[in-house]
Design a protein around this motif. Structure first.
Motif, PDB file in Angstrom:
ATOM      1  N   ALA A  51       7.324 -10.758  -6.014  1.00 50.34           N
ATOM      2  CA  ALA A  51       8.519 -10.120  -6.570  1.00 50.34           C
ATOM      3  C   ALA A  51       9.591  -9.888  -5.500  1.00 50.34           C
ATOM      4  CB  ALA A  51       8.137  -8.801  -7.244  1.00 50.34           C
ATOM      5  N   SER A 101       8.088 -12.523   2.265  1.00 46.67           N
ATOM      6  CA  SER A 101       8.221 -11.916   0.933  1.00 46.67           C
ATOM      7  C   SER A 101       9.571 -12.292   0.321  1.00 46.67           C
ATOM      8  CB  SER A 101       8.069 -10.393   1.051  1.00 46.67           C
ATOM      9  OG  SER A 101       8.797  -9.698   0.075  1.00 46.67           O
ATOM     10  N   SER A 123      -0.105  -4.926  -3.296  1.00 45.47           N
ATOM     11  CA  SER A 123       0.060  -4.810  -1.840  1.00 45.47           C
ATOM     12  C   SER A 123      -1.046  -4.044  -1.127  1.00 45.47           C
ATOM     13  CB  SER A 123       1.424  -4.177  -1.518  1.00 45.47           C
ATOM     14  OG  SER A 123       1.562  -2.942  -2.193  1.00 45.47           O
ATOM     15  N   TRP A 165      -3.356  -5.450   1.810  1.00 44.80           N
ATOM     16  CA  TRP A 165      -3.118  -5.463   3.256  1.00 44.80           C
ATOM     17  C   TRP A 165      -3.608  -4.140   3.838  1.00 44.80           C
ATOM     18  CZ3 TRP A 165       1.229  -7.216   0.122  1.00 44.80           C
ATOM     19  CH2 TRP A 165       1.185  -8.596  -0.048  1.00 44.80           C
ATOM     20  N   ALA A 222      -1.398  -1.042  11.331  1.00 44.83           N
ATOM     21  CA  ALA A 222      -0.540  -2.175  11.690  1.00 44.83           C
ATOM     22  C   ALA A 222       0.361  -1.844  12.880  1.00 44.83           C
ATOM     23  CB  ALA A 222       0.316  -2.584  10.496  1.00 44.83           C
ATOM     24  N   ASN A 224       3.453 -13.699   1.172  1.00 41.05           N
ATOM     25  CA  ASN A 224       4.013 -12.357   1.023  1.00 41.05           C
ATOM     26  C   ASN A 224       4.036 -11.620   2.359  1.00 41.05           C
ATOM     27  OD1 ASN A 224       5.222 -11.334  -1.261  1.00 41.05           O
ATOM     28  ND2 ASN A 224       3.294 -10.969  -2.350  1.00 41.05           N
ATOM     29  N   CYS A 262      -3.397  -8.544   8.672  1.00 41.76           N
ATOM     30  CA  CYS A 262      -2.897  -7.601   7.659  1.00 41.76           C
ATOM     31  C   CYS A 262      -3.984  -7.276   6.644  1.00 41.76           C
ATOM     32  CB  CYS A 262      -1.735  -8.202   6.865  1.00 41.76           C
ATOM     33  SG  CYS A 262      -0.292  -8.589   7.830  1.00 41.76           S
TER      34      CYS A 262
HETATM   35  O1  SUG Z   1       4.320  -4.402   3.532  1.00 43.45           O
HETATM   36  N1  SUG Z   1       4.134  -7.452   1.820  1.00 43.45           N
HETATM   37  C1  SUG Z   1       3.562  -6.517   2.766  1.00 43.45           C
HETATM   38  C2  SUG Z   1       2.880  -7.263   3.888  1.00 43.45           C
HETATM   39  C3  SUG Z   1       2.080  -6.330   4.753  1.00 43.45           C
HETATM   40  C4  SUG Z   1       1.572  -7.000   5.967  1.00 43.45           C
HETATM   41  N2  SUG Z   1       0.792  -6.104   6.704  1.00 43.45           N
HETATM   42  C5  SUG Z   1       0.731  -6.053   8.049  1.00 43.45           C
HETATM   43  N3  SUG Z   1       1.630  -6.665   8.795  1.00 43.45           N
HETATM   44  N4  SUG Z   1      -0.184  -5.338   8.580  1.00 43.45           N
HETATM   45  C6  SUG Z   1       4.629  -5.573   3.319  1.00 43.45           C
HETATM   46  O2  SUG Z   1       5.767  -6.008   3.525  1.00 43.45           O
HETATM   47  C7  SUG Z   1       5.235  -8.053  -0.253  1.00 43.45           C
HETATM   48  C8  SUG Z   1       5.349  -7.572  -1.658  1.00 43.45           C
HETATM   49  C9  SUG Z   1       6.306  -8.343  -2.529  1.00 43.45           C
HETATM   50  O3  SUG Z   1       7.278  -8.848  -2.027  1.00 43.45           O
HETATM   51  O4  SUG Z   1       6.040  -8.404  -3.730  1.00 43.45           O
HETATM   52  C10 SUG Z   1       4.591  -7.028   0.656  1.00 43.45           C
HETATM   53  O5  SUG Z   1       4.513  -5.868   0.302  1.00 43.45           O
END
Ligand code: SUG
Length: 421
Positions: free
Chosen positions: A19, A28, A99, A102, A170, A346, A352
């Motif tokens: 999304a 993303s 989400s 992660w 993270a 994403n 992650c």
């Molecule tokens: O928070 N993506 C997550 C990815 C998290 C990655 N985690 C670490 N780097 N530890 C974020 O941005 C995408 C959701 C969307 O676009 O629908 C998203 O939430």
């Protein structure tokens, strides 16, 4: 007590979709509107867990959180929306996000050897910067309370107050001579990221360090480079990863890299810092390939292995650098590529997808620990119940909500985790 590192991966939930909800996360944004493949995504995640299990490592998992999240839908007044309004549709999409897969953002974890009371401390991350992530922590906390219910060995805290953004592990690295030895804990916060938000507030990091009872002499607070955030490193683990005495980092990860390395060496004299120069792999290539969103693992034979996404292995600049590293005499002896492409689209690489907890597996609720038989059970449930694909235009459809809820319910039944229903 035998303390080992256990990686808890998030099982990819049945509502996995694109999304485009995360400003500052280039993957993303670039996949916004694409059709997602939840079944394939979840099977890729289980395959990664099995890969690490086969290496002889302890592996755990967390179940997906309830989606669509009716609490969020109601709190935002979105029960009946104007389908023609893209803003309302986007807000509603947050309630469908998978989400929580992660789990590096689920919590910050300080192992027992680092804390004043000798217990492993966990603080769920409030994830307040993004609406779709801010809904995670209460359900995450419930799951942590089940998995780490043994209060003789674990201490669970509430999330830090939401005016201070906290993104969990993270933005936290632990270094120690060995996992079971006292270590130093490095908290990486952001002040600014140009057009993109700095998600980790320094005061959130400092609060977590106090709550966990860390020795102030062994906690470091380091600013992430604003240009790294601006280039798409929305979490520090997109540009740096640590394991035991080794830090593997891009040279542009920190605002003051030399100061950061000196402080680390001062507190942990045996630290080895492997720095990838921008001349070999630019910041943009590092972020595109997710080289640093790797699992740096101590393998049972004592060597360190780097579990990287296939995207990094296929990137010529990264491959060239890794080949040189392996030919040399550095501390990272093996490179192990895995396919997590659905999550990668994403912005979620191998690192992650996992939360590291140093603990004696015997003190963890066994329902959250993986073995081959359970991995097969999880795979069979995913194959049977996860939607094959989701078009973001379908988010909000009642028939899809029923499928997604039934899929999660089936998994909880298969794992004897009905308490999370
Ligand atoms: O928070 N993506 C997550 C990815 C998290 C990655 N985690 C670490 N780097 N530890 C974020 O941005 C995408 C959701 C969307 O676009 O629908 C998203 O939430």
């Amino acid at each position: 007590m035998k303390l080992v590192e256990i990686n808890f991966d998030g099982i990819v939930g049945p509502s996995h979709n694109y999304a485009g909800l995360s400003l500052g996360n280039l993957a993303s944004a670039s996949h916004a509107g694409d059709v997602s493949y939840p079944r394939a995504a979840a099977l890729q995640g289980v395959a990664k867990m099995r890969h690490n299990l086969a290496l002889g490592l302890a592996q755990g998992f967390f179940a997906p959180l309830p989606r669509p999240n009716s609490t969020l839908v109601e709190a935002m007044g979105l029960t009946a929306i104007d389908e023609g309004d893209p803003v309302q549709r986007r807000l509603r999409a947050a309630a469908w996000s998978a989400s929580s897969m992660w789990t590096a953002n689920a919590a910050t974890v300080s192992p027992g050897p680092d804390t004043a009371d000798g217990r492993c401390h966990l603080t769920p991350a409030n994830l307040v910067t993004m609406l779709h992530r801010s809904q995670e922590w209460p359900d995450t906390a419930r799951q942590l309370a089940l998995a780490f219910a043994d209060t003789a060995h674990f201490a669970l805290h509430g999330a830090v107050p939401p005016c201070f953004g906290d993104e969990g592990a993270a933005n936290h690295m632990r270094m120690a001579a060995r996992h079971d030895a006292p270590g130093i804990e490095i908290f990486v916060y952001g002040r600014t990221g140009g057009a993109f938000p700095a998600r980790q507030h320094e005061q959130a990091s400092r609060a977590v360090a106090r709550l966990h009872g860390l020795d102030p002499e062994r906690a470091l607070f380091i600013e992430q480079a604003p240009e790294a955030i601006a280039a798409g490193a929305f979490h520090n683990d997109v540009v740096a990863v640590a394991n035991e005495r080794v830090l593997f980092t891009h040279e542009q990860a920190f605002a003051d890299p030399e100061g950061a390395y000196a402080a680390i060496r001062d507190k942990l004299p045996e630290a080895e810092i492997v720095i990838v120069p921008a001349a070999a792999v630019s910041l943009a290539e590092a972020i595109r390939s997710y080289l640093f969103n790797a699992q740096l693992l101590t393998l049972p034979d004592g060597d360190m292995g780097l579990v990287i996404p296939l995207e990094a292995w296929e990137n010529p600049a990264v491959r060239g650098w890794l080949d040189g590293m392996l030919a040399g005499n550095g501390p990272i002896r093996r490179v192990l590529p895995v396919d997590v492409r659905q999550s990668m689209a994403n912005g979620g690489g191998p690192a992650c997808l996992r939360l590291r907890v140093v603990a004696d597996p015997a003190t963890v609720d066994p329902r959250f620990l993986l073995d081959e038989a359970k991995a097969e059970r999880i795979e069979a449930t995913i194959a049977r119940l996860w939607p094959e694909q989701i078009d973001p235009a379908d988010l909000g459809r009642e028939s899809l909500a029923i499928t997604v809820r039934a899929a999660r319910g089936g998994l909880l039944d298969a794992l004897d985790l009905g308490a999370l229903a």
